[in-house]
Design a protein around this motif. Structure first.
Motif, PDB file in Angstrom:
ATOM      1  N   THR A  26       4.842 -38.094 -45.727  1.00 61.41           N
ATOM      2  CA  THR A  26       5.771 -37.086 -45.214  1.00 61.41           C
ATOM      3  C   THR A  26       5.076 -35.846 -44.648  1.00 61.41           C
ATOM      4  N   PRO A  27       4.093 -35.239 -45.334  1.00 65.84           N
ATOM      5  CA  PRO A  27       3.447 -34.051 -44.753  1.00 65.84           C
ATOM      6  C   PRO A  27       2.758 -34.328 -43.420  1.00 65.84           C
ATOM      7  N   MET A  28       2.086 -35.480 -43.293  1.00 65.03           N
ATOM      8  CA  MET A  28       1.397 -35.762 -42.029  1.00 65.03           C
ATOM      9  C   MET A  28       2.388 -36.032 -40.907  1.00 65.03           C
ATOM     10  N   VAL A  29       3.500 -36.688 -41.222  1.00 64.63           N
ATOM     11  CA  VAL A  29       4.508 -36.950 -40.200  1.00 64.63           C
ATOM     12  C   VAL A  29       5.124 -35.645 -39.714  1.00 64.63           C
ATOM     13  N   ARG A  30       5.385 -34.723 -40.626  1.00 67.06           N
ATOM     14  CA  ARG A  30       5.974 -33.439 -40.238  1.00 67.06           C
ATOM     15  C   ARG A  30       5.084 -32.674 -39.272  1.00 67.06           C
ATOM     16  N   ARG A  31       3.793 -32.930 -39.298  1.00 66.32           N
ATOM     17  CA  ARG A  31       2.875 -32.248 -38.363  1.00 66.32           C
ATOM     18  C   ARG A  31       3.201 -32.588 -36.917  1.00 66.32           C
ATOM     19  N   THR A  32       3.845 -33.713 -36.678  1.00 65.77           N
ATOM     20  CA  THR A  32       4.145 -34.117 -35.305  1.00 65.77           C
ATOM     21  C   THR A  32       5.451 -33.521 -34.794  1.00 65.77           C
ATOM     22  N   PHE A  33       6.235 -32.891 -35.671  1.00 61.80           N
ATOM     23  CA  PHE A  33       7.580 -32.449 -35.286  1.00 61.80           C
ATOM     24  C   PHE A  33       7.524 -31.340 -34.231  1.00 61.80           C
ATOM     25  N   ARG A  34       8.145 -31.610 -33.101  1.00 63.62           N
ATOM     26  CA  ARG A  34       8.406 -30.573 -32.120  1.00 63.62           C
ATOM     27  C   ARG A  34       9.578 -29.739 -32.605  1.00 63.62           C
ATOM     28  N   LYS A  35       9.799 -28.603 -31.942  1.00 65.13           N
ATOM     29  CA  LYS A  35      10.892 -27.716 -32.371  1.00 65.13           C
ATOM     30  C   LYS A  35      12.261 -28.354 -32.200  1.00 65.13           C
ATOM     31  N   GLU A  36      12.340 -29.418 -31.372  1.00 70.87           N
ATOM     32  CA  GLU A  36      13.624 -30.061 -31.129  1.00 70.87           C
ATOM     33  C   GLU A  36      14.078 -30.980 -32.272  1.00 70.87           C
ATOM     34  N   VAL A  37      13.167 -31.284 -33.205  1.00 67.91           N
ATOM     35  CA  VAL A  37      13.519 -32.179 -34.309  1.00 67.91           C
ATOM     36  C   VAL A  37      14.388 -31.426 -35.319  1.00 67.91           C
ATOM     37  N   LEU A  38      15.570 -31.957 -35.620  1.00 72.34           N
ATOM     38  CA  LEU A  38      16.518 -31.293 -36.515  1.00 72.34           C
ATOM     39  C   LEU A  38      16.649 -31.965 -37.872  1.00 72.34           C
ATOM     40  N   SER A  39      16.170 -33.196 -37.998  1.00 73.56           N
ATOM     41  CA  SER A  39      16.293 -33.935 -39.257  1.00 73.56           C
ATOM     42  C   SER A  39      14.928 -34.049 -39.921  1.00 73.56           C
ATOM     43  N   ASP A  40      14.926 -34.512 -41.158  1.00 70.15           N
ATOM     44  CA  ASP A  40      13.676 -34.662 -41.902  1.00 70.15           C
ATOM     45  C   ASP A  40      13.497 -36.124 -42.295  1.00 70.15           C
ATOM     46  N   ILE A  41      12.346 -36.422 -42.838  1.00 67.86           N
ATOM     47  CA  ILE A  41      12.047 -37.772 -43.303  1.00 67.86           C
ATOM     48  C   ILE A  41      13.002 -38.139 -44.443  1.00 67.86           C
ATOM     49  N   GLY A  42      13.488 -39.373 -44.428  1.00 69.64           N
ATOM     50  CA  GLY A  42      14.303 -39.856 -45.529  1.00 69.64           C
ATOM     51  C   GLY A  42      15.761 -40.090 -45.196  1.00 69.64           C
ATOM     52  N   ALA A  43      16.234 -39.519 -44.082  1.00 73.41           N
ATOM     53  CA  ALA A  43      17.629 -39.739 -43.692  1.00 73.41           C
ATOM     54  C   ALA A  43      17.787 -41.139 -43.096  1.00 73.41           C
ATOM     55  N   PHE A  44      19.039 -41.538 -42.895  1.00 71.55           N
ATOM     56  CA  PHE A  44      19.318 -42.829 -42.275  1.00 71.55           C
ATOM     57  C   PHE A  44      19.191 -42.771 -40.754  1.00 71.55           C
ATOM     58  N   TYR A  45      18.903 -41.615 -40.213  1.00 73.26           N
ATOM     59  CA  TYR A  45      18.910 -41.383 -38.770  1.00 73.26           C
ATOM     60  C   TYR A  45      17.925 -40.263 -38.458  1.00 73.26           C
ATOM     61  N   SER A  46      17.730 -40.017 -37.181  1.00 71.63           N
ATOM     62  CA  SER A  46      16.898 -38.900 -36.735  1.00 71.63           C
ATOM     63  C   SER A  46      17.678 -38.096 -35.711  1.00 71.63           C
ATOM     64  N   LEU A  47      17.610 -36.790 -35.829  1.00 72.96           N
ATOM     65  CA  LEU A  47      18.279 -35.893 -34.896  1.00 72.96           C
ATOM     66  C   LEU A  47      17.240 -35.189 -34.035  1.00 72.96           C
TER      67      LEU A  47
END
Length: 344
Positions: A26-47
Protein backbone atom coordinates in the motif's frame (compact mmCIF):
# COMPACT_ATOMS: atom_id res chain seq x y z
CA UNK A 1 -15.46 -38.99 4.45
CA UNK A 2 -12.94 -36.59 5.96
CA UNK A 3 -13.72 -35.83 9.60
CA UNK A 4 -10.98 -33.19 9.87
CA UNK A 5 -12.32 -29.67 9.25
CA UNK A 6 -11.13 -28.42 5.88
CA UNK A 7 -10.08 -24.79 5.39
CA UNK A 8 -9.41 -22.60 2.37
CA UNK A 9 -5.75 -22.53 3.45
CA UNK A 10 -5.68 -26.33 3.31
CA UNK A 11 -6.85 -26.03 -0.32
CA UNK A 12 -3.92 -23.74 -1.11
CA UNK A 13 -5.35 -20.23 -0.68
CA UNK A 14 -3.85 -18.22 2.17
CA UNK A 15 -6.08 -15.19 2.79
CA UNK A 16 -3.94 -13.94 5.68
CA UNK A 17 -0.88 -13.96 3.41
CA UNK A 18 -2.82 -12.04 0.78
CA UNK A 19 -3.92 -9.44 3.33
CA UNK A 20 -0.32 -9.04 4.54
CA UNK A 21 0.77 -8.56 0.92
CA UNK A 22 -1.77 -5.76 0.37
CA UNK A 23 -0.71 -4.05 3.59
CA UNK A 24 2.94 -4.14 2.55
CA UNK A 25 2.45 -2.76 -0.95
CA UNK A 26 0.00 0.00 0.00
CA UNK A 27 2.65 2.67 0.81
CA UNK A 28 4.55 2.09 -2.45
CA UNK A 29 1.36 2.14 -4.51
CA UNK A 30 0.29 5.43 -2.92
CA UNK A 31 3.53 6.97 -4.20
CA UNK A 32 2.11 6.75 -7.72
CA UNK A 33 -1.11 8.62 -6.91
CA UNK A 34 -1.67 11.76 -8.93
CA UNK A 35 -3.83 14.48 -7.40
CA UNK A 36 -6.78 13.20 -9.44
CA UNK A 37 -6.97 9.93 -7.48
CA UNK A 38 -9.89 10.09 -5.01
CA UNK A 39 -10.00 6.52 -3.68
CA UNK A 40 -7.53 4.45 -1.69
CA UNK A 41 -6.28 0.88 -1.81
CA UNK A 42 -8.79 -1.70 -0.63
CA UNK A 43 -12.05 -0.45 -2.13
CA UNK A 44 -14.05 -2.42 -4.68
CA UNK A 45 -13.42 0.34 -7.23
CA UNK A 46 -11.11 3.22 -8.07
CA UNK A 47 -12.12 6.86 -8.39
CA UNK A 48 -10.19 9.18 -10.69
CA UNK A 49 -11.38 12.73 -11.27
CA UNK A 50 -10.43 14.01 -14.71
CA UNK A 51 -9.61 17.73 -14.78
CA UNK A 52 -11.71 18.68 -17.81
CA UNK A 53 -10.49 22.29 -17.67
CA UNK A 54 -7.34 21.00 -19.37
CA UNK A 55 -9.26 19.52 -22.30
CA UNK A 56 -11.73 21.13 -24.69
CA UNK A 57 -12.54 17.85 -26.49
CA UNK A 58 -11.27 14.99 -24.30
CA UNK A 59 -10.81 11.49 -25.65
CA UNK A 60 -9.92 8.49 -23.50
CA UNK A 61 -7.29 6.10 -24.88
CA UNK A 62 -6.76 2.60 -23.49
CA UNK A 63 -4.59 -0.47 -23.95
CA UNK A 64 -3.95 -3.80 -22.29
CA UNK A 65 -1.01 -6.19 -22.49
CA UNK A 66 1.21 -8.66 -20.67
CA UNK A 67 4.92 -9.48 -20.59
CA UNK A 68 4.99 -12.84 -22.36
CA UNK A 69 7.64 -15.48 -21.84
CA UNK A 70 10.16 -12.98 -20.50
CA UNK A 71 8.56 -14.07 -17.23
CA UNK A 72 10.37 -17.40 -17.60
CA UNK A 73 13.70 -15.60 -17.16
CA UNK A 74 12.43 -13.94 -13.98
CA UNK A 75 11.41 -17.38 -12.68
CA UNK A 76 14.84 -18.84 -13.47
CA UNK A 77 16.71 -16.03 -11.74
CA UNK A 78 14.17 -15.62 -8.93
CA UNK A 79 14.31 -11.89 -9.69
CA UNK A 80 10.97 -10.16 -9.91
CA UNK A 81 11.55 -6.46 -9.22
CA UNK A 82 11.82 -5.24 -12.84
CA UNK A 83 9.26 -7.30 -14.72
CA UNK A 84 6.54 -4.87 -13.64
CA UNK A 85 8.34 -2.06 -15.48
CA UNK A 86 7.98 -4.13 -18.64
CA UNK A 87 4.27 -4.54 -17.95
CA UNK A 88 3.62 -0.81 -17.64
CA UNK A 89 5.86 -0.07 -20.63
CA UNK A 90 3.99 -2.42 -22.95
CA UNK A 91 0.72 -0.63 -22.19
CA UNK A 92 1.84 3.00 -21.73
CA UNK A 93 4.06 3.06 -24.82
CA UNK A 94 1.13 1.79 -26.89
CA UNK A 95 -1.29 4.59 -26.00
CA UNK A 96 1.56 7.07 -26.35
CA UNK A 97 1.51 6.43 -30.10
CA UNK A 98 -1.80 8.33 -30.21
CA UNK A 99 -0.21 11.18 -28.27
CA UNK A 100 -2.06 10.25 -25.07
CA UNK A 101 -0.90 10.98 -21.54
CA UNK A 102 -1.34 7.89 -19.32
CA UNK A 103 -3.62 8.63 -16.37
CA UNK A 104 -4.02 5.41 -14.44
CA UNK A 105 -3.03 1.75 -14.52
CA UNK A 106 -4.45 -1.49 -13.12
CA UNK A 107 -2.63 -4.81 -12.83
CA UNK A 108 -3.65 -8.46 -12.63
CA UNK A 109 -1.33 -10.93 -10.91
CA UNK A 110 -2.25 -14.62 -11.05
CA UNK A 111 -0.32 -17.20 -9.00
CA UNK A 112 -0.65 -20.81 -7.96
CA UNK A 113 0.50 -20.02 -4.45
CA UNK A 114 1.21 -16.49 -3.23
CA UNK A 115 4.86 -15.88 -2.43
CA UNK A 116 4.62 -12.56 -0.61
CA UNK A 117 8.26 -11.56 -1.13
CA UNK A 118 8.08 -12.20 -4.88
CA UNK A 119 4.70 -10.49 -5.17
CA UNK A 120 5.99 -7.40 -3.38
CA UNK A 121 8.92 -7.26 -5.80
CA UNK A 122 6.55 -7.55 -8.76
CA UNK A 123 4.49 -4.64 -7.44
CA UNK A 124 7.67 -2.70 -6.77
CA UNK A 125 8.43 -2.91 -10.49
CA UNK A 126 4.88 -1.94 -11.47
CA UNK A 127 4.97 1.12 -9.24
CA UNK A 128 8.35 2.11 -10.65
CA UNK A 129 6.93 1.76 -14.16
CA UNK A 130 3.97 3.93 -13.23
CA UNK A 131 6.27 6.60 -11.83
CA UNK A 132 8.30 6.55 -15.05
CA UNK A 133 5.10 6.84 -17.11
CA UNK A 134 3.56 9.48 -14.85
CA UNK A 135 0.40 7.47 -14.18
CA UNK A 136 -1.29 6.24 -11.01
CA UNK A 137 -1.58 2.60 -9.99
CA UNK A 138 -5.19 2.81 -8.82
CA UNK A 139 -6.06 -0.84 -8.37
CA UNK A 140 -5.50 -4.42 -9.35
CA UNK A 141 -6.24 -8.04 -8.60
CA UNK A 142 -4.16 -10.80 -7.08
CA UNK A 143 -5.62 -14.21 -7.85
CA UNK A 144 -4.34 -17.25 -5.97
CA UNK A 145 -5.29 -20.37 -7.94
CA UNK A 146 -3.80 -23.60 -6.55
CA UNK A 147 -3.03 -26.23 -9.17
CA UNK A 148 -3.40 -23.83 -12.07
CA UNK A 149 0.20 -22.56 -12.32
CA UNK A 150 3.46 -24.41 -11.83
CA UNK A 151 5.28 -23.96 -8.53
CA UNK A 152 6.90 -20.51 -8.26
CA UNK A 153 5.36 -19.33 -11.53
CA UNK A 154 2.80 -16.61 -12.21
CA UNK A 155 1.34 -14.43 -14.94
CA UNK A 156 0.79 -10.69 -15.00
CA UNK A 157 -1.20 -8.39 -17.22
CA UNK A 158 -2.13 -4.73 -17.11
CA UNK A 159 -4.55 -2.11 -18.35
CA UNK A 160 -3.89 1.60 -18.85
CA UNK A 161 -6.18 4.55 -19.54
CA UNK A 162 -4.90 7.83 -20.93
CA UNK A 163 -6.33 11.06 -22.30
CA UNK A 164 -5.79 13.64 -24.98
CA UNK A 165 -7.64 16.38 -26.80
CA UNK A 166 -9.19 14.97 -29.93
CA UNK A 167 -7.50 17.64 -32.00
CA UNK A 168 -4.10 16.74 -30.53
CA UNK A 169 -4.19 13.10 -31.65
CA UNK A 170 -1.47 12.26 -34.15
CA UNK A 171 -2.83 12.06 -37.68
CA UNK A 172 -0.91 9.67 -39.96
CA UNK A 173 -2.88 11.03 -42.92
CA UNK A 174 -0.47 13.97 -42.87
CA UNK A 175 2.39 11.64 -43.80
CA UNK A 176 4.00 12.28 -47.18
CA UNK A 177 6.82 10.73 -49.15
CA UNK A 178 10.10 12.29 -48.03
CA UNK A 179 9.16 12.55 -44.35
CA UNK A 180 11.88 11.46 -41.95
CA UNK A 181 11.74 8.30 -39.85
CA UNK A 182 13.41 8.76 -36.46
CA UNK A 183 14.34 5.74 -34.36
CA UNK A 184 14.63 5.97 -30.58
CA UNK A 185 17.08 3.55 -29.02
CA UNK A 186 15.74 0.58 -27.11
CA UNK A 187 17.29 -0.83 -23.93
CA UNK A 188 17.66 -4.25 -25.55
CA UNK A 189 15.13 -6.96 -26.32
CA UNK A 190 12.38 -5.16 -24.37
CA UNK A 191 9.61 -7.81 -24.07
CA UNK A 192 9.49 -9.48 -27.46
CA UNK A 193 11.07 -12.49 -29.13
CA UNK A 194 11.71 -14.36 -25.89
CA UNK A 195 10.35 -17.67 -27.13
CA UNK A 196 13.06 -17.68 -29.82
CA UNK A 197 15.70 -16.37 -27.40
CA UNK A 198 14.96 -19.00 -24.76
CA UNK A 199 14.92 -21.74 -27.39
CA UNK A 200 18.32 -20.60 -28.69
CA UNK A 201 20.19 -19.81 -25.48
CA UNK A 202 18.65 -22.19 -22.97
CA UNK A 203 17.26 -25.19 -24.87
CA UNK A 204 19.72 -25.55 -27.74
CA UNK A 205 22.96 -24.09 -26.37
CA UNK A 206 22.33 -24.79 -22.66
CA UNK A 207 23.82 -21.46 -21.60
CA UNK A 208 23.97 -20.56 -17.92
CA UNK A 209 22.07 -17.29 -17.40
CA UNK A 210 24.39 -16.45 -14.48
CA UNK A 211 27.62 -16.59 -16.48
CA UNK A 212 29.20 -13.28 -17.53
CA UNK A 213 29.09 -12.76 -21.30
CA UNK A 214 32.03 -10.61 -22.52
CA UNK A 215 30.16 -9.63 -25.70
CA UNK A 216 27.34 -8.22 -23.57
CA UNK A 217 29.41 -6.79 -20.72
CA UNK A 218 27.08 -8.48 -18.21
CA UNK A 219 25.54 -11.85 -17.47
CA UNK A 220 23.06 -13.27 -19.94
CA UNK A 221 20.36 -13.12 -17.28
CA UNK A 222 21.01 -9.43 -16.60
CA UNK A 223 20.72 -8.70 -20.30
CA UNK A 224 17.52 -10.67 -20.72
CA UNK A 225 15.85 -9.00 -17.73
CA UNK A 226 16.76 -5.44 -18.74
CA UNK A 227 13.45 -3.56 -18.49
CA UNK A 228 11.60 -2.13 -21.47
CA UNK A 229 12.19 1.58 -22.00
CA UNK A 230 9.22 3.80 -21.15
CA UNK A 231 9.16 6.70 -23.62
CA UNK A 232 6.20 8.64 -22.22
CA UNK A 233 7.79 11.67 -20.60
CA UNK A 234 10.33 12.08 -23.41
CA UNK A 235 7.66 12.04 -26.14
CA UNK A 236 5.12 14.21 -24.32
CA UNK A 237 7.87 16.77 -23.78
CA UNK A 238 8.92 16.61 -27.43
CA UNK A 239 5.35 17.14 -28.65
CA UNK A 240 5.23 20.49 -26.90
CA UNK A 241 7.59 21.95 -29.52
CA UNK A 242 7.56 19.44 -32.39
CA UNK A 243 4.98 18.34 -34.92
CA UNK A 244 5.08 14.56 -34.89
CA UNK A 245 3.02 13.03 -37.70
CA UNK A 246 2.93 9.46 -36.43
CA UNK A 247 4.51 7.15 -33.86
CA UNK A 248 5.04 3.42 -33.55
CA UNK A 249 5.91 1.26 -30.56
CA UNK A 250 8.24 -1.45 -31.88
CA UNK A 251 6.99 -4.60 -30.19
CA UNK A 252 6.13 -8.04 -31.58
CA UNK A 253 6.59 -7.94 -35.34
CA UNK A 254 9.61 -5.64 -35.13
CA UNK A 255 10.10 -2.74 -37.53
CA UNK A 256 8.77 -4.88 -40.37
CA UNK A 257 5.41 -5.51 -38.74
CA UNK A 258 4.79 -2.34 -36.77
CA UNK A 259 5.75 0.50 -39.12
CA UNK A 260 3.10 -0.29 -41.78
CA UNK A 261 0.42 0.08 -39.09
CA UNK A 262 0.94 3.85 -38.98
CA UNK A 263 1.23 4.55 -42.72
CA UNK A 264 -1.54 5.85 -44.98
CA UNK A 265 -2.36 3.75 -48.02
CA UNK A 266 0.14 4.06 -50.84
CA UNK A 267 3.13 4.73 -48.57
CA UNK A 268 6.01 2.62 -47.32
CA UNK A 269 9.25 3.17 -45.43
CA UNK A 270 12.85 2.75 -46.50
CA UNK A 271 15.18 1.94 -43.60
CA UNK A 272 18.92 2.63 -43.81
CA UNK A 273 20.59 -0.16 -41.87
CA UNK A 274 23.84 1.79 -41.44
CA UNK A 275 22.08 4.61 -39.56
CA UNK A 276 22.33 3.06 -36.10
CA UNK A 277 24.43 0.52 -34.23
CA UNK A 278 22.59 -2.74 -33.56
CA UNK A 279 23.17 -3.70 -29.88
CA UNK A 280 25.32 -6.78 -29.14
CA UNK A 281 22.41 -8.93 -27.88
CA UNK A 282 20.81 -8.95 -31.33
CA UNK A 283 24.11 -9.70 -33.02
CA UNK A 284 24.62 -12.59 -30.61
CA UNK A 285 21.17 -14.03 -31.32
CA UNK A 286 21.66 -13.77 -35.07
CA UNK A 287 25.13 -15.35 -35.04
CA UNK A 288 24.40 -18.18 -32.61
CA UNK A 289 21.05 -19.01 -34.17
CA UNK A 290 22.04 -18.46 -37.80
CA UNK A 291 18.92 -16.28 -38.01
CA UNK A 292 18.51 -14.45 -41.32
CA UNK A 293 18.01 -10.68 -41.51
CA UNK A 294 14.36 -10.93 -42.49
CA UNK A 295 13.54 -13.06 -39.46
CA UNK A 296 15.48 -10.77 -37.13
CA UNK A 297 13.69 -7.62 -38.26
CA UNK A 298 10.21 -9.14 -38.01
CA UNK A 299 10.86 -10.64 -34.56
CA UNK A 300 13.01 -8.12 -32.65
CA UNK A 301 13.25 -4.35 -32.30
CA UNK A 302 16.95 -4.52 -33.33
CA UNK A 303 17.81 -1.60 -31.06
CA UNK A 304 14.94 0.68 -32.10
CA UNK A 305 12.18 0.66 -29.48
CA UNK A 306 10.06 3.55 -30.70
CA UNK A 307 9.70 5.44 -33.99
CA UNK A 308 8.61 8.97 -34.89
CA UNK A 309 7.74 10.33 -38.30
CA UNK A 310 8.29 14.05 -38.84
CA UNK A 311 8.59 16.44 -41.74
CA UNK A 312 12.11 16.22 -43.15
CA UNK A 313 12.81 19.84 -42.16
CA UNK A 314 11.95 19.05 -38.52
CA UNK A 315 14.14 15.97 -38.19
CA UNK A 316 17.34 17.57 -36.88
CA UNK A 317 15.39 19.65 -34.40
CA UNK A 318 13.68 16.47 -33.23
CA UNK A 319 17.05 14.84 -32.56
CA UNK A 320 18.10 17.87 -30.50
CA UNK A 321 14.92 17.85 -28.42
CA UNK A 322 15.19 14.11 -27.78
CA UNK A 323 18.85 14.45 -26.84
CA UNK A 324 17.95 17.14 -24.29
CA UNK A 325 15.72 14.52 -22.63
CA UNK A 326 18.62 12.05 -22.57
CA UNK A 327 17.16 9.93 -25.36
CA UNK A 328 19.49 8.54 -28.02
CA UNK A 329 17.90 8.75 -31.46
CA UNK A 330 18.85 8.64 -35.13
CA UNK A 331 17.25 9.42 -38.47
CA UNK A 332 16.93 5.84 -39.71
CA UNK A 333 15.03 6.27 -42.96
CA UNK A 334 12.32 8.03 -44.89
CA UNK A 335 8.78 7.58 -46.10
CA UNK A 336 8.45 6.49 -49.72
CA UNK A 337 5.67 5.83 -52.20
CA UNK A 338 4.74 2.16 -52.12
CA UNK A 339 3.98 -0.17 -49.25
CA UNK A 340 5.65 -2.08 -46.43
CA UNK A 341 9.20 -1.67 -45.19
CA UNK A 342 12.33 -2.06 -47.27
CA UNK A 343 15.88 -2.17 -45.96
CA UNK A 344 19.04 -0.92 -47.62
Amino acid sequence: MNNTPLTYKDAGVNIAQADAFVNEITPMVRRTFRKEVLSDIGAFYSLFRVDLTRYNDPVLVSSTDGVGTKLKIAFMLNKHDTIGIDLVAMCANDILTAGAEPLFFLDYLAVGRLDKAAAVDILRGITEGCLQAGCSLVGGETAEMPGFYAENEYDISGFVVGILNRGDAVDPNDIQAGDSVIGLASTGLHSNGYSLVRRLFLDINKLDVNVHMPTLGKTLGEELLTPTKIYVKTILNARETLKIKAMAHITGGGLTGNLPRILPKGHGIRIRLSSWDVPPIFQLVQKMGNVDDQEMFKTFNMGIGYVLITHREDAQRALEVLSQSGQQANIIGEVIKGSGVEYQ
